[in-house]
Structures are given as structure tokens and as C-alpha cells.
Design an enzyme around this catalytic site. Sequence first.
Site, PDB file in Angstrom:
ATOM      1  N   ASP A   1       0.836  -1.192   0.000  1.00  0.00           N
ATOM      2  CA  ASP A   1       0.000   0.000   0.000  1.00  0.00           C
ATOM      3  C   ASP A   1       0.879   1.253   0.000  1.00  0.00           C
ATOM      4  O   ASP A   1       1.923   1.292   0.641  1.00  0.00           O
ATOM      5  CB  ASP A   1      -0.895  -0.021   1.240  1.00  0.00           C
ATOM      6  CG  ASP A   1      -1.999   1.016   1.173  1.00  0.00           C
ATOM      7  OD1 ASP A   1      -2.686   1.081   0.152  1.00  0.00           O
ATOM      8  OD2 ASP A   1      -2.165   1.757   2.158  1.00  0.00           O
TER       9      ASP A   1
ATOM     10  N   GLU B   1       0.673  -0.738  -5.225  1.00  0.00           N
ATOM     11  CA  GLU B   1      -0.505   0.130  -5.180  1.00  0.00           C
ATOM     12  C   GLU B   1      -0.051   1.507  -5.683  1.00  0.00           C
ATOM     13  O   GLU B   1       0.616   2.253  -4.973  1.00  0.00           O
ATOM     14  CB  GLU B   1      -1.048   0.207  -3.756  1.00  0.00           C
ATOM     15  CG  GLU B   1      -2.335   1.010  -3.624  1.00  0.00           C
ATOM     16  CD  GLU B   1      -2.094   2.498  -3.445  1.00  0.00           C
ATOM     17  OE1 GLU B   1      -2.484   3.261  -4.372  1.00  0.00           O
ATOM     18  OE2 GLU B   1      -1.527   2.897  -2.432  1.00  0.00           O
TER      19      GLU B   1
ATOM     20  N   ASP C   1     -11.715   1.107  -0.523  1.00  0.00           N
ATOM     21  CA  ASP C   1     -12.173   2.495  -0.478  1.00  0.00           C
ATOM     22  C   ASP C   1     -13.382   2.743  -1.377  1.00  0.00           C
ATOM     23  O   ASP C   1     -13.942   3.848  -1.359  1.00  0.00           O
ATOM     24  CB  ASP C   1     -11.042   3.443  -0.917  1.00  0.00           C
ATOM     25  CG  ASP C   1      -9.924   3.517   0.106  1.00  0.00           C
ATOM     26  OD1 ASP C   1     -10.227   3.470   1.313  1.00  0.00           O
ATOM     27  OD2 ASP C   1      -8.757   3.616  -0.285  1.00  0.00           O
TER      28      ASP C   1
END
Length: 390
Positions: free
Chosen positions: A274, A322, A375
Site C-alpha cells: 500500500d 498500489e 475504499d
Amino acid sequence: LGQGAYNFIDFLAAAGQTLWQVLPLGPTGYGDSPYQSYSSFAGQTLCISPERMVMDGLLEASDIANPPAWFSDKADYGYVIWYKTGLYKKAYENFKALDRHCSFIHGYTAFCAEHQSWLDSFALYAALKEANGGKPWLEWEDELRVPNTLVISRYQSLLKDSIEYYKFLQYLFYKQWFELKNYANSKGIFIVGDIPIFVALDGCDTWANQSLFQLDSRGFPLVVSGVPPDYFSATGQLWGNPLYDWDRMQHNHYDWWIHRVKHQLHLTDYLRIDHFRGFEAYWAVPYGETTAINGTWKAGPYMDFFHALQNSLGDNLPIFAEDLGVITPEVEKLRDDFHLPGMKILQFAFEDLNDNHFLPYNYPENCICYTGTHDNDTTLGWYRNARPEC
């Protein structure tokens, strides 16, 4: 980690799937976010299955015969913690009464020896946190906030039983997790793990490795993480994670980070990192600021870190990058030079049909396409709520 997880794996296999991505597996801290974990190495013990504790002889079937009436549409962490802690304490007492020569004890002893490098410090941290009423470690007394070896040794003795309790819980998590992972792999399902680039300020990683972070002599951060103002937020995002001292990390050959990645790849088959862009440059905000406006870009370890990873893990890193949001050419070069697939989000593809790199025909060959992320809305929710022209 009980039967529901096995049923889900059966569903994935029947549906012809081969990958199951999970969120970070660590114990969640304040706010219950897996991106604010108490440890990069410990497991989330709230996932432990009571039914499988019965199978291991740690509980009686009657102990779990009347569970609370759970909400059908959400998890109430406070309620779960209350209920499961009662079961865990009972199981721990039964564990202490087991024959020292039984297979469960042999497994526990081997686990503690194999994972000593992180388990000892985590169990001590968890025991100290409990002894301090759950307060963040920065609110502990001075000798515990920045402890020396004598202090650590003294509290290891004072909190011996509590420390073993937390080791016991970690063994239960790991035992049940690998039983599940082995079942998934046997069904042709491979697990994609998720590793946040930053760790929690109130966590064992920071407390036990203070020299690797940009902290003052009392343990308080000098700067914290975030992202600058953009079209989503005029004040940026102030995440508040402590930031690494990358010069010190480099001097130590990135040992802590390499250990972290190896450990996560032991738990899973692939890893998504991430906020990958943080390895090229990160936004550093002075500690105490109330917004992320007054931050500055600082250089990350860039290529040097990934060369070190390759030296340890081999050239073909099983890592996804990511790379969502505003990404610079330098970040793209870092991703592409190490042949790491980036991410595409299908829900983003239909916001602008004229010029959108999320449209499938614009994808590069080396990328991973997601319908959405944690998200986003669910795919069904997005379909129901999307603008008609989409």
C-alpha cells in the site's frame, strides 16, 4: 478462521477463482483499522475460531453453545472483544493444564522458538499495554517508554503469565491461519496479502525499534505521515504514522523491512504494498500540526531498497504495487524497473470515457485489474448507484 472461511474458499474454487486478497492480518488498534495495527508480525487474534479451539481440546462445546446475538450487517468490535476474550482466558487456563508432552504443547514450543525475533517483544508490549490500562506507549512512564535491557528483563519476569497468554493467542492464530491457507492452496486458491508502507505510532514496531524511526529521545515523532492537499482535500490527509529513518535503515541493510516482507510472504502467496509511491518520496508533516498542509516531500530509499529485496528474495518479487492517485514518472520507473504490476480500478473506468487509463483497452500488460478496493463501493452498489451515462 472457522467454517465460514472454509466455505468461502470452496465458493471461490467453484467459481473458478484463483486469488483471494485479504486486508492486513495484524491486530487492529484504535479505530479497528487494519492499517493501524499494533504489529506488522502478529496476527489479528479476534479472527480465532472458537469452534476450532473446541477441536483442539482447549474449550468444551458447552462453552460456545450460547453465543451472543450478533448484528447481521456489521461487526461490533467492542462486543466481539468482550465475548472472545472470555473464551480466550478460559482456553488459556486449560492450555496451562495440558500434558507438557502433548502435540499442542510441542507445536506451541516450536512456534515460540521459530518466531522469537518478533514474538518476545510483541508479547511484552501487549502485556505492558494491558498493565497500563490500554494507554498508548507514549503515555507510559519514562522507563517503559524508552526501556533499557534491565527494565525489559524486570518486566518480562513481573508479567510472565500475561506475556505467555499473548504468545498463546498468537500461536492459536498462526495455527488456524496456516490450516486455512493450506486448505486454500490445496483448492488452487492463492492468497494476496496487504502490507501498509507505514506502521502505527502506537504499536510494537515503533516502540521496539525506535532507532529506525524519526523520533526524539523520549520516543515522540519529529515528523509524521500524510499526503499534501489535492482535489480531494484542501488540507491534505494527516495520517499521523511515524516516518522511517531511511539512512539508518540503509545502514542496517534494511534488515527490519526485509524481515517484514519475508514474514508476510510466509503468511501469504503474494503481497500488495500500500502507498507504493512512498518508496520514491514521502510527505513529512511536523509533529503537532493539525493538517497536512505544512509538509515537505522527502526522498525515500528508491531503487536501493528494492535491490536489497531482490538480493534477499530473488529477482522475481511476488509483489503488487498500489500506484493509485497522483503518480510521478519516477514512481512509474521504480515500479517498471522491478517488473511490479500496478493497479487498475474498473469502477474508475467509466467516469470519463474519452481519456481514461482505467478503461481496459488502455491497460499495460503488467497490471492487476480490480473491480474496486476497500475504499470503493461494492460492485453491486456501484452498479446500482452509478450515473446512467456510465
